[in-house]
Design a protein around this motif. Sequence first.
Motif, mmCIF file in Angstrom:
data_model
loop_
_atom_site.group_PDB
_atom_site.id
_atom_site.type_symbol
_atom_site.label_atom_id
_atom_site.label_comp_id
_atom_site.label_asym_id
_atom_site.label_seq_id
_atom_site.Cartn_x
_atom_site.Cartn_y
_atom_site.Cartn_z
ATOM 1 N N TYR A 82 -5.526 70.771 3.647
ATOM 2 C CA TYR A 82 -5.851 71.651 2.542
ATOM 3 C C TYR A 82 -4.792 71.708 1.444
ATOM 4 C CZ TYR A 82 -2.483 75.012 5.017
ATOM 5 O OH TYR A 82 -1.437 75.717 5.614
ATOM 6 N N SER A 83 -3.924 70.973 1.131
ATOM 7 C CA SER A 83 -2.905 70.838 0.271
ATOM 8 C C SER A 83 -2.598 69.615 -0.101
ATOM 9 C CB SER A 83 -1.452 71.537 0.873
ATOM 10 O OG SER A 83 -0.484 71.366 0.152
ATOM 11 N N THR A 84 -2.073 69.349 -1.263
ATOM 12 C CA THR A 84 -2.002 67.966 -1.881
ATOM 13 C C THR A 84 -0.320 67.826 -2.059
ATOM 14 O OG1 THR A 84 -4.069 67.536 -2.704
ATOM 15 C CG2 THR A 84 -2.268 66.317 -3.699
ATOM 16 N N GLY A 85 0.212 66.895 -1.779
ATOM 17 C CA GLY A 85 1.802 66.803 -2.057
ATOM 18 C C GLY A 85 2.748 67.868 -1.317
ATOM 19 N N ASN A 101 -1.579 65.722 17.576
ATOM 20 C CA ASN A 101 -0.043 66.308 17.298
ATOM 21 C C ASN A 101 0.298 65.106 16.131
ATOM 22 O OD1 ASN A 101 1.163 63.881 18.327
ATOM 23 N ND2 ASN A 101 1.311 65.089 20.410
ATOM 24 N N ALA A 102 1.327 65.275 15.279
ATOM 25 C CA ALA A 102 1.700 64.481 14.249
ATOM 26 C C ALA A 102 1.964 62.930 14.730
ATOM 27 C CB ALA A 102 3.209 65.078 13.778
ATOM 28 N N GLU A 103 2.455 62.836 16.097
ATOM 29 C CA GLU A 103 2.625 61.464 16.551
ATOM 30 C C GLU A 103 1.292 60.716 16.696
ATOM 31 O OE1 GLU A 103 5.366 58.965 19.765
ATOM 32 O OE2 GLU A 103 4.713 61.013 20.096
ATOM 33 N N GLN A 104 0.591 61.579 17.122
ATOM 34 C CA GLN A 104 -0.956 61.154 17.654
ATOM 35 C C GLN A 104 -1.529 60.819 16.361
ATOM 36 O OE1 GLN A 104 -2.149 64.296 20.081
ATOM 37 N NE2 GLN A 104 -1.793 63.180 22.144
ATOM 38 N N LEU A 105 -1.516 61.656 15.428
ATOM 39 C CA LEU A 105 -2.085 61.656 14.095
ATOM 40 C C LEU A 105 -1.750 60.236 13.399
ATOM 41 C CD1 LEU A 105 -4.276 63.205 12.517
ATOM 42 C CD2 LEU A 105 -2.488 64.350 11.391
ATOM 43 N N ALA A 106 -0.437 59.999 13.386
ATOM 44 C CA ALA A 106 -0.104 58.758 12.881
ATOM 45 C C ALA A 106 -0.555 57.437 13.639
ATOM 46 C CB ALA A 106 1.441 58.720 12.634
ATOM 47 N N ASP A 107 -0.748 57.658 14.732
ATOM 48 C CA ASP A 107 -1.255 56.347 15.515
ATOM 49 C C ASP A 107 -2.642 56.389 14.884
ATOM 50 O OD1 ASP A 107 -1.080 54.688 17.774
ATOM 51 O OD2 ASP A 107 -2.467 55.523 18.768
ATOM 52 N N ILE A 108 -3.553 57.359 15.051
ATOM 53 C CA ILE A 108 -4.755 57.360 14.343
ATOM 54 C C ILE A 108 -4.748 56.510 13.121
ATOM 55 C CG2 ILE A 108 -6.896 58.695 13.616
ATOM 56 C CD1 ILE A 108 -6.143 60.742 15.809
ATOM 57 N N ALA A 109 -3.866 56.973 12.322
ATOM 58 C CA ALA A 109 -4.215 56.366 10.930
ATOM 59 C C ALA A 109 -3.767 54.851 10.914
ATOM 60 C CB ALA A 109 -3.047 56.916 10.161
ATOM 61 N N LEU A 110 -2.819 54.545 11.713
ATOM 62 C CA LEU A 110 -2.581 53.235 12.024
ATOM 63 C C LEU A 110 -3.648 52.141 12.432
ATOM 64 C CD1 LEU A 110 1.073 53.518 12.974
ATOM 65 C CD2 LEU A 110 0.514 52.640 10.928
ATOM 66 N N GLY A 152 1.873 72.940 -0.835
ATOM 67 C CA GLY A 152 1.482 73.876 0.425
ATOM 68 C C GLY A 152 2.575 73.868 1.602
ATOM 69 N N LYS A 153 2.500 74.971 2.423
ATOM 70 C CA LYS A 153 3.525 74.785 3.566
ATOM 71 C C LYS A 153 2.615 75.465 4.781
ATOM 72 C CE LYS A 153 7.407 75.775 0.572
ATOM 73 N NZ LYS A 153 8.616 76.706 0.370
ATOM 74 N N GLY A 154 3.294 75.380 5.790
ATOM 75 C CA GLY A 154 2.424 76.041 7.000
ATOM 76 C C GLY A 154 2.493 74.945 7.929
ATOM 77 N N ALA A 155 2.133 75.163 9.426
ATOM 78 C CA ALA A 155 2.343 74.328 10.366
ATOM 79 C C ALA A 155 1.332 73.130 10.360
ATOM 80 C CB ALA A 155 1.855 74.948 11.581
ATOM 81 N N ASP A 156 0.180 73.595 9.781
ATOM 82 C CA ASP A 156 -0.930 72.406 9.759
ATOM 83 C C ASP A 156 -0.499 71.314 8.683
ATOM 84 O OD1 ASP A 156 -2.446 73.771 11.570
ATOM 85 O OD2 ASP A 156 -3.682 74.728 10.274
ATOM 86 N N VAL A 157 0.005 71.757 7.650
ATOM 87 C CA VAL A 157 0.337 71.011 6.458
ATOM 88 C C VAL A 157 1.603 70.149 6.948
ATOM 89 C CG1 VAL A 157 1.182 70.629 4.083
ATOM 90 C CG2 VAL A 157 -0.533 72.434 4.721
#
Length: 691
Positions: free
Chosen positions: A567-570, A538-547, A573-578
Amino acid sequence: MTRSVYVTGIDRGDGRQVVELGVMELLTRQVDRVGVFRPLVHDGPDRLFDLLRSRYRLTQDASSVYGMDYHEASALQAEKGTDELVSRLVDRFHQVSREYEVVLVLGTDFADTQLPDELALNARLANEFGASVLPVVGGKKQSAESVRAEARNACRAYEALGCDVLALVVNRVAPEDREVIGERLEARLQVPCYVLPDEPALAAPTVAQITHALDGKVLLGDDAGLARDALDFVFGGAMLPNFLNALTPGCLVVTPGDRADLVVGALAAHNAGTPPIAGVLLTLNERPSQEILRLAERLAPGTPVISVAGNSFPTAAELFALEGKLNAATPRKAETALGLFERHVDGAELLKRVEVSRSGKVTPMMFEHKLIEQARSDKRRVVLPEGTEDRVLRAADVLLRRGVCDLTLLGDTEAIRKKAADLGIDLSGAQIIDPATSELRATFAEQYAQMRAHKGMTVELANDVVVDVNYFGTLMVQTGLADGMVSGSVHSTAATIRPAFEIIKTKPDAKIVSSVFFMCLADKVLVYGDCAVNPDPNAEQLADIALQSAVTAEQFGVEPRIAMLSYSTGTSGKGADVDKVREATELARGQNPALKIEGPIQYDAAVEPSVAATKLPDSEVAGQASVLIFPDLNTGNNTYKAVQRSAGAIAVGPVLQGLRKPVNDLSRGALVQDIVNTVAITAIQAQTPTA
């Protein structure tokens, strides 16, 4: 600033190839393109250049390496003088130096060259090439005082001839004389002096070299057996009990071919590991019966049995005259030579004197060199649970020879020693523990039962669990008996990391355990995360992976510029994945405002400056990202494999992050070099203390 290093000597038998190999290793850590030049060469194959070309993946055309052969040089010098000889060699040298950032020059070898005043010729060539000189003086079978005098005279001779002397290497001295020679030379010389002890394994010929030299026929044995070093020769003539008492580790047994009792006895001793032998050499062109050979093959599979025509006396004379040589067919000798060089030569000091600027590129080889160097700088103990696996043992051989880290191997002790003997590997520098019989078993069972009591674990059940090599190894790491663990060459990822989740657990500041791959491209290293552990963070886990990935990248010398891939820059794009990637980017920024991070961003905009200039012209990450975080395991795993196979990248990993202490998983298809790299990474991770 010199762009060339000229390794030379004063006489034959100095073992200079060790120094030439060691200097090449140092230079290739710094720059991408290193050339080789040998002013004068003998007829026949150049084994050292073949080794350098193979080991360092040199693309240099062999025809550009050589100035001319000794016969041509001698004739030219006699007919037209030294000036003409030097002029032609200088022209040849400059053809190489124009193509490479730095050139390693291999001086003349003082062996049947028919050149007058060879030392002066080497000095003049070095001066004309603009190369700094690294003289090597041999000290084998000489007194300490004799070696010191010869070394001082060599250094003064090259200085008197106008050479820029980088340092002096004294090689092959008696180990007990090494320190006193070094201390006295240091007080007398203006340049650094490095003293290397004699290493018997380097002078020992391999069984393959002996077979070739004696025109022998291989009756039994495989490539691994033929690659063993013959550290001693034991001649069979006595009755079997006395003969067995004479066997020494790594010896080559030499016996008439009709002494079947000695052949079987020697191989039986090898099978039992008391002691492991290099092989058996049969003289008089006599061969045992097929029944004896079949028994021999069952007793010691892979162990060489060689037949030669001569009788024992002339064979002995030839054997004692043989000396091992570094070449592309003896990779273990190369590792031994590098280990010797790196233990006794201050590489950082020598490189500083060479003044070769570090290349802006980071090639796969440069990255691998850096791993070995960094791991060796503060040695740690790594436990390898898969101690009976061939690839693990071969990797252990490399790690021990290079002094990368201390090792513990787990498994049945006799099985490990027998497998090592069959492979010709010396494990005397490693600790070997059998979990089933270890005195640690009871202690570990109590500790594990206490840790997992909330899951109903009892001491009785734990006593069986901790016999599993991965659980035992993980408990060694947890209790400080080892600093890290590497497994997975024959175990699944789950079997490797489950014990770590249960016992070591995550760092206080880590939400999950994740992984990265170091992707070594042709001219740079990128960090990919997470491509191996978390299916859909999820977003929180993805942030942790980045850190976590930023910390890992920095630990291994990669400046973290993080691209949160989508799949989108800046804002396009829209959608749950972005939205997940956008939220993860903001969370990571909030936790570390100083971090250079961009997201969501597409892969091409992250790594290609021309695309970045169009899509995100003001970004400090776009176009130059070094850490790429994938939104899910499906994307990450497929991308790393596509880049690995399509772009020819070397993928080092997965490297686990987020654990309190380092445990890393291998691919079950891991090559020996993959294991070496992963162990080095684990040792480096262990150098940073965690809470």
